[in-house]
Design a protein around this motif. Structure first.
Motif, PDB file in Angstrom:
ATOM      1  N   ILE A   4      52.414  -4.569 -35.186  1.00 54.19           N
ATOM      2  CA  ILE A   4      50.978  -4.845 -35.076  1.00 54.19           C
ATOM      3  C   ILE A   4      50.805  -6.333 -35.333  1.00 54.19           C
ATOM      4  CG2 ILE A   4      48.667  -4.367 -35.946  1.00 54.19           C
ATOM      5  CD1 ILE A   4      49.887  -1.734 -37.142  1.00 54.19           C
ATOM      6  N   VAL A   5      50.162  -7.016 -34.403  1.00 60.90           N
ATOM      7  CA  VAL A   5      49.953  -8.461 -34.538  1.00 60.90           C
ATOM      8  C   VAL A   5      48.469  -8.767 -34.372  1.00 60.90           C
ATOM      9  CG1 VAL A   5      50.539 -10.745 -33.639  1.00 60.90           C
ATOM     10  CG2 VAL A   5      52.253  -8.921 -33.593  1.00 60.90           C
ATOM     11  N   LYS A   6      47.935  -9.484 -35.342  1.00 56.86           N
ATOM     12  CA  LYS A   6      46.569 -10.000 -35.223  1.00 56.86           C
ATOM     13  C   LYS A   6      46.705 -11.461 -34.795  1.00 56.86           C
ATOM     14  CE  LYS A   6      42.083 -10.407 -37.433  1.00 56.86           C
ATOM     15  NZ  LYS A   6      41.295 -10.196 -38.671  1.00 56.86           N
ATOM     16  N   LEU A   7      46.239 -11.748 -33.591  1.00 59.06           N
ATOM     17  CA  LEU A   7      46.384 -13.068 -32.994  1.00 59.06           C
ATOM     18  C   LEU A   7      45.354 -14.049 -33.560  1.00 59.06           C
ATOM     19  CD1 LEU A   7      46.539 -11.775 -29.315  1.00 59.06           C
ATOM     20  CD2 LEU A   7      48.494 -12.249 -30.796  1.00 59.06           C
ATOM     21  N   LYS A   8      45.735 -15.314 -33.593  1.00 56.88           N
ATOM     22  CA  LYS A   8      44.752 -16.343 -33.957  1.00 56.88           C
ATOM     23  C   LYS A   8      43.812 -16.579 -32.787  1.00 56.88           C
ATOM     24  CE  LYS A   8      47.222 -18.751 -37.577  1.00 56.88           C
ATOM     25  NZ  LYS A   8      47.870 -19.965 -38.034  1.00 56.88           N
ATOM     26  N   ASP A   9      44.355 -16.490 -31.565  1.00 55.81           N
ATOM     27  CA  ASP A   9      43.515 -16.525 -30.369  1.00 55.81           C
ATOM     28  C   ASP A   9      44.207 -15.766 -29.247  1.00 55.81           C
ATOM     29  OD1 ASP A   9      44.750 -18.230 -28.303  1.00 55.81           O
ATOM     30  OD2 ASP A   9      44.303 -19.933 -29.579  1.00 55.81           O
ATOM     31  N   ALA A  10      43.424 -15.328 -28.290  1.00 57.69           N
ATOM     32  CA  ALA A  10      43.910 -14.435 -27.242  1.00 57.69           C
ATOM     33  C   ALA A  10      45.035 -15.034 -26.404  1.00 57.69           C
ATOM     34  CB  ALA A  10      42.755 -14.011 -26.338  1.00 57.69           C
ATOM     35  N   SER A  11      45.174 -16.344 -26.399  1.00 58.00           N
ATOM     36  CA  SER A  11      46.238 -16.973 -25.597  1.00 58.00           C
ATOM     37  C   SER A  11      47.632 -16.642 -26.141  1.00 58.00           C
ATOM     38  CB  SER A  11      46.040 -18.490 -25.553  1.00 58.00           C
ATOM     39  OG  SER A  11      46.242 -19.059 -26.839  1.00 58.00           O
ATOM     40  N   GLN A  12      47.723 -16.162 -27.378  1.00 59.03           N
ATOM     41  CA  GLN A  12      49.016 -15.813 -27.962  1.00 59.03           C
ATOM     42  C   GLN A  12      49.515 -14.442 -27.495  1.00 59.03           C
ATOM     43  OE1 GLN A  12      47.667 -16.236 -32.095  1.00 59.03           O
ATOM     44  NE2 GLN A  12      49.230 -17.831 -32.347  1.00 59.03           N
ATOM     45  N   ALA A  13      48.670 -13.678 -26.855  1.00 57.18           N
ATOM     46  CA  ALA A  13      49.023 -12.306 -26.479  1.00 57.18           C
ATOM     47  C   ALA A  13      50.236 -12.248 -25.563  1.00 57.18           C
ATOM     48  CB  ALA A  13      47.834 -11.617 -25.813  1.00 57.18           C
TER      49      ALA A  13
ATOM     50  N   ASN B 256      54.075 -16.565 -39.197  1.00 59.27           N
ATOM     51  CA  ASN B 256      53.128 -17.554 -39.733  1.00 59.27           C
ATOM     52  C   ASN B 256      52.238 -18.161 -38.654  1.00 59.27           C
ATOM     53  OD1 ASN B 256      54.093 -17.222 -42.384  1.00 59.27           O
ATOM     54  ND2 ASN B 256      55.775 -18.639 -41.974  1.00 59.27           N
ATOM     55  N   ASP B 257      52.591 -17.966 -37.386  1.00 59.51           N
ATOM     56  CA  ASP B 257      51.783 -18.480 -36.282  1.00 59.51           C
ATOM     57  C   ASP B 257      50.604 -17.564 -35.947  1.00 59.51           C
ATOM     58  OD1 ASP B 257      53.544 -20.591 -36.064  1.00 59.51           O
ATOM     59  OD2 ASP B 257      54.639 -19.741 -34.363  1.00 59.51           O
ATOM     60  N   TYR B 258      50.510 -16.416 -36.613  1.00 57.50           N
ATOM     61  CA  TYR B 258      49.498 -15.411 -36.309  1.00 57.50           C
ATOM     62  C   TYR B 258      48.643 -15.131 -37.540  1.00 57.50           C
ATOM     63  CZ  TYR B 258      52.575 -14.926 -32.337  1.00 57.50           C
ATOM     64  OH  TYR B 258      53.327 -15.198 -31.232  1.00 57.50           O
ATOM     65  N   ASP B 259      47.506 -14.480 -37.332  1.00 54.08           N
ATOM     66  CA  ASP B 259      46.635 -14.119 -38.457  1.00 54.08           C
ATOM     67  C   ASP B 259      47.209 -12.980 -39.281  1.00 54.08           C
ATOM     68  OD1 ASP B 259      44.691 -16.029 -38.314  1.00 54.08           O
ATOM     69  OD2 ASP B 259      43.275 -14.820 -37.167  1.00 54.08           O
ATOM     70  N   GLY B 260      48.130 -12.255 -38.743  1.00 51.72           N
ATOM     71  CA  GLY B 260      48.785 -11.179 -39.474  1.00 51.72           C
ATOM     72  C   GLY B 260      49.805 -10.484 -38.607  1.00 51.72           C
ATOM     73  N   VAL B 261      50.911 -10.087 -39.216  1.00 52.83           N
ATOM     74  CA  VAL B 261      51.968  -9.369 -38.510  1.00 52.83           C
ATOM     75  C   VAL B 261      52.490  -8.278 -39.439  1.00 52.83           C
ATOM     76  CG1 VAL B 261      54.271  -9.515 -37.475  1.00 52.83           C
ATOM     77  CG2 VAL B 261      52.657 -11.393 -37.157  1.00 52.83           C
ATOM     78  N   VAL B 262      52.573  -7.059 -38.906  1.00 55.70           N
ATOM     79  CA  VAL B 262      53.139  -5.933 -39.633  1.00 55.70           C
ATOM     80  C   VAL B 262      54.167  -5.282 -38.729  1.00 55.70           C
ATOM     81  CG1 VAL B 262      52.657  -3.681 -40.663  1.00 55.70           C
ATOM     82  CG2 VAL B 262      50.977  -5.520 -40.875  1.00 55.70           C
ATOM     83  N   MET B 263      55.340  -5.014 -39.291  1.00 57.05           N
ATOM     84  CA  MET B 263      56.383  -4.359 -38.511  1.00 57.05           C
ATOM     85  C   MET B 263      57.035  -3.272 -39.343  1.00 57.05           C
ATOM     86  SD  MET B 263      59.887  -5.928 -36.948  1.00 57.05           S
ATOM     87  CE  MET B 263      61.132  -4.838 -36.314  1.00 57.05           C
ATOM     88  N   TYR B 264      57.240  -2.128 -38.705  1.00 59.87           N
ATOM     89  CA  TYR B 264      58.017  -1.048 -39.288  1.00 59.87           C
ATOM     90  C   TYR B 264      59.165  -0.774 -38.335  1.00 59.87           C
ATOM     91  CZ  TYR B 264      54.216   0.020 -42.499  1.00 59.87           C
ATOM     92  OH  TYR B 264      53.267  -0.054 -43.487  1.00 59.87           O
ATOM     93  N   MET B 265      60.322  -0.486 -38.895  1.00 55.52           N
ATOM     94  CA  MET B 265      61.455  -0.125 -38.048  1.00 55.52           C
ATOM     95  C   MET B 265      62.263   0.983 -38.710  1.00 55.52           C
ATOM     96  SD  MET B 265      63.831  -3.549 -38.370  1.00 55.52           S
ATOM     97  CE  MET B 265      64.953  -2.960 -37.140  1.00 55.52           C
ATOM     98  N   SER B 266      63.048   1.636 -37.899  1.00 58.76           N
ATOM     99  CA  SER B 266      63.842   2.753 -38.368  1.00 58.76           C
ATOM    100  C   SER B 266      64.873   2.292 -39.382  1.00 58.76           C
ATOM    101  CB  SER B 266      64.548   3.423 -37.183  1.00 58.76           C
ATOM    102  OG  SER B 266      65.387   4.463 -37.653  1.00 58.76           O
ATOM    103  N   ASP B 267      65.114   3.157 -40.367  1.00 58.26           N
ATOM    104  CA  ASP B 267      66.147   2.882 -41.363  1.00 58.26           C
ATOM    105  C   ASP B 267      67.542   3.077 -40.776  1.00 58.26           C
ATOM    106  OD1 ASP B 267      64.167   2.441 -43.302  1.00 58.26           O
ATOM    107  OD2 ASP B 267      64.098   4.565 -43.832  1.00 58.26           O
ATOM    108  N   SER B 268      67.622   3.735 -39.630  1.00 58.81           N
ATOM    109  CA  SER B 268      68.899   4.031 -38.995  1.00 58.81           C
ATOM    110  C   SER B 268      69.088   3.177 -37.748  1.00 58.81           C
ATOM    111  CB  SER B 268      68.942   5.509 -38.592  1.00 58.81           C
ATOM    112  OG  SER B 268      70.049   5.766 -37.755  1.00 58.81           O
ATOM    113  N   ASN B 269      70.293   2.677 -37.566  1.00 54.43           N
ATOM    114  CA  ASN B 269      70.618   1.911 -36.357  1.00 54.43           C
ATOM    115  C   ASN B 269      70.706   2.804 -35.127  1.00 54.43           C
ATOM    116  OD1 ASN B 269      70.761  -0.467 -37.788  1.00 54.43           O
ATOM    117  ND2 ASN B 269      72.981  -0.360 -38.071  1.00 54.43           N
ATOM    118  N   MET B 270      70.710   4.103 -35.353  1.00 52.66           N
ATOM    119  CA  MET B 270      70.837   5.046 -34.245  1.00 52.66           C
ATOM    120  C   MET B 270      69.479   5.528 -33.735  1.00 52.66           C
ATOM    121  SD  MET B 270      73.983   4.861 -33.838  1.00 52.66           S
ATOM    122  CE  MET B 270      74.148   6.034 -32.531  1.00 52.66           C
ATOM    123  N   LYS B 271      68.391   4.962 -34.266  1.00 45.23           N
ATOM    124  CA  LYS B 271      67.050   5.345 -33.834  1.00 45.23           C
ATOM    125  C   LYS B 271      66.289   4.102 -33.407  1.00 45.23           C
ATOM    126  CE  LYS B 271      66.639   9.548 -36.510  1.00 45.23           C
ATOM    127  NZ  LYS B 271      65.787  10.317 -37.419  1.00 45.23           N
TER     128      LYS B 271
END
Length: 165
Positions: free
Chosen positions: A96-105, A75-90
């Motif tokens: 992908i994060v869209k920052l509200k401003d460059a200082s968040q990088a 919620n602190d960013y303009d957008g956040v998308v995350m994908y992760m493996s369905d397996s704990n072994m991978k």
């Protein structure tokens, strides 16, 4: 005497002119290299990256998982998308994060690097293929966007990321 003074003054002015031209070129190059803010919607960036990456066995994660894995509040960013493996072994992941401003990088970069370090410790000794993927990760900051990817097609996905901005 006056001709000599005029001649010296013209030489000095010529030198000053070249110094000013060099300064102007340096200034323009610096501006062009600066962080470029993108107006591209995060859904467009997401489509480009996921279209180039190997999405086999990857599922989109919710914001609670992003907070648990990376310690960042979506919620602190303009957008956040995350994908992760369905397996704990991978170890495959995409963030992908869209920052509200460059200082968040820096916060996102630190979180991603901490994730790599943690995963390397977890897979060290018994997951050499997974460690290789972690070693070959991409962490790319472009203006108001950050891409972190651990994937067999990380370079291709990074290029798609760059092209989408």
């Amino acid at each position: 005497m006056m001709d000599r003074l005029t001649e010296n003054l013209m030489k000095v002015l010529g030198i000053v002119k070249y110094i000013l031209i060099l300064f102007l070129i340096f200034f323009i190059v610096t501006l062009m290299k600066g962080d470029k803010m993108s107006n591209t919607p995060i859904d467009d960036v997401k489509a480009a990256v996921t279209g180039a990456a190997d999405m086999t066995d990857l599922s989109e994660a919710d914001h609670r998982t992003v907070r648990r894995i990376y310690g960042i509040n979506a919620n602190d960013y303009d957008g956040v998308v995350m994908y992760m493996s369905d397996s704990n072994m991978k170890v495959e992941e995409i963030l992908i994060v869209k920052l509200k401003d460059a200082s968040q990088a820096s916060a996102v970069e630190s979180a991603a690097q901490a994730r790599v370090d943690s995963q390397l410790q977890s897979f060290e000794g018994y997951g050499p293929e997974q460690c290789k993927l972690l070693d070959d990760h991409v962490l790319d900051v472009q203006g108001n966007y950050v891409l972190f990817i651990v994937n067999g097609q990380a370079q291709e996905a990074d290029q798609a990321f760059l092209d989408s901005l």
